[in-house]
Design an enzyme around this catalytic site. Sequence first.
Site, short mmCIF file in Angstrom:
data_model
loop_
_atom_site.label_atom_id
_atom_site.label_comp_id
_atom_site.label_asym_id
_atom_site.label_seq_id
_atom_site.Cartn_x
_atom_site.Cartn_y
_atom_site.Cartn_z
N LYS A 102 6.68 -1.97 1.86
CA LYS A 102 5.51 -1.35 2.51
C LYS A 102 4.32 -2.28 2.34
O LYS A 102 3.43 -2.06 1.52
CB LYS A 102 5.23 0.04 1.93
CG LYS A 102 4.33 0.90 2.82
CD LYS A 102 4.29 2.33 2.30
CE LYS A 102 3.36 3.20 3.12
NZ LYS A 102 3.84 3.42 4.50
N GLU A 131 13.46 2.44 13.54
CA GLU A 131 12.50 3.45 13.07
C GLU A 131 11.33 3.50 14.05
O GLU A 131 11.36 2.86 15.10
CB GLU A 131 12.02 3.13 11.66
CG GLU A 131 11.36 1.76 11.52
CD GLU A 131 10.99 1.43 10.09
OE1 GLU A 131 10.97 2.33 9.23
OE2 GLU A 131 10.71 0.24 9.82
N LEU A 145 11.76 1.07 6.50
CA LEU A 145 11.15 1.55 5.26
C LEU A 145 11.82 2.87 4.89
O LEU A 145 11.91 3.77 5.75
CB LEU A 145 9.65 1.76 5.46
CG LEU A 145 8.90 2.26 4.22
CD1 LEU A 145 8.78 1.15 3.18
CD2 LEU A 145 7.52 2.76 4.60
N TYR A 202 0.83 -1.20 0.00
CA TYR A 202 0.00 0.00 0.00
C TYR A 202 0.87 1.25 0.00
O TYR A 202 2.08 1.20 0.23
CB TYR A 202 -0.93 0.01 1.22
CG TYR A 202 -0.22 0.34 2.53
CD1 TYR A 202 -0.33 1.60 3.09
CD2 TYR A 202 0.55 -0.62 3.19
CE1 TYR A 202 0.32 1.91 4.28
CE2 TYR A 202 1.19 -0.32 4.38
CZ TYR A 202 1.08 0.95 4.93
OH TYR A 202 1.73 1.25 6.10
#
Length: 294
Positions: free
Chosen positions: A144, A176, A200, A31
């Site tokens: 993702k 992250e 990511l 997505y």
Amino acid sequence: MIYFKDGEFLNEDQIQVSADDRGYAFGDGVYEVIKVYDGKLYTAKEHLERLVESAEKIRINLPYTMEELTEIVESLQSENQLTLGHIYLQVTRGVAPRAHQFPENSVPVVMGYAVESQRPLQNLEMGAAMKSVEDMRWLRCDIKSLNLLGNVLAKQDAIEAGCQEALFVRDGLVTEGASSNVFGIKDGVLHTHPANHFILNGITRRVVLQLANELEIPVLEKEFTLAEALDMDEFFFTSTNAEITPVVMMDQQPIGQGVPGPLTRKLQSAFNRQIPQLTAAGHAEERESNGPAS
């Protein structure tokens, strides 16, 4: 609200998702979230390129070209008359009887919609708090994908602790946030985890690195520990919706002076200058919230 699904623009009461959709059964899909400011798509090309890359990494053949994907998200913005918010676009491997292996003849399902959402002005001005959690996610965080259970649990842990975001730590090293990338500033140097399979490579992350280069802020893309994170002079997290959010507390300890720092403010101002022009009301609200730092 107007949705897009498999080549059609549909009303909310027309949209249907099959129980045999592999996104529903396995999280077998990818997505993207694309920001809209003042009716204009922001960094749409970069988001759609990453969508294509993510799909390729899990071996989904997208049924649309980049040009067609761009037309879809532009149409979702215009059909929904979205001024400030984001476009959500999702691709799954398709509908097929439930079995772990790839189905032979499934057709990918592409779905999208528009969401009205305000800028997080209070967090941007006052700063946010983070809570560190163990990073127990799979080893392909560069994709993702729809597999977000680890992120969901981490975010809930942070919220229940009175924080706005979770900070993932894997083997002692900061990676992250639950839905963001993270940056620390120490002695004028911007620190962030390198873009590998542990994180990511966020689009806003890339924007920040470009802005840092333009502002001649030194950057070190290298792992750092939680102890080093707590000792940073400044800290912030970034995402499509969070923009550049200062972190003033981490694990109930103040970061630096416990207020957003000067280099974070400098990056925020540079970010504000390069996004599509905000509405007059948005400018007024931002000036009132950010004061001289805006």
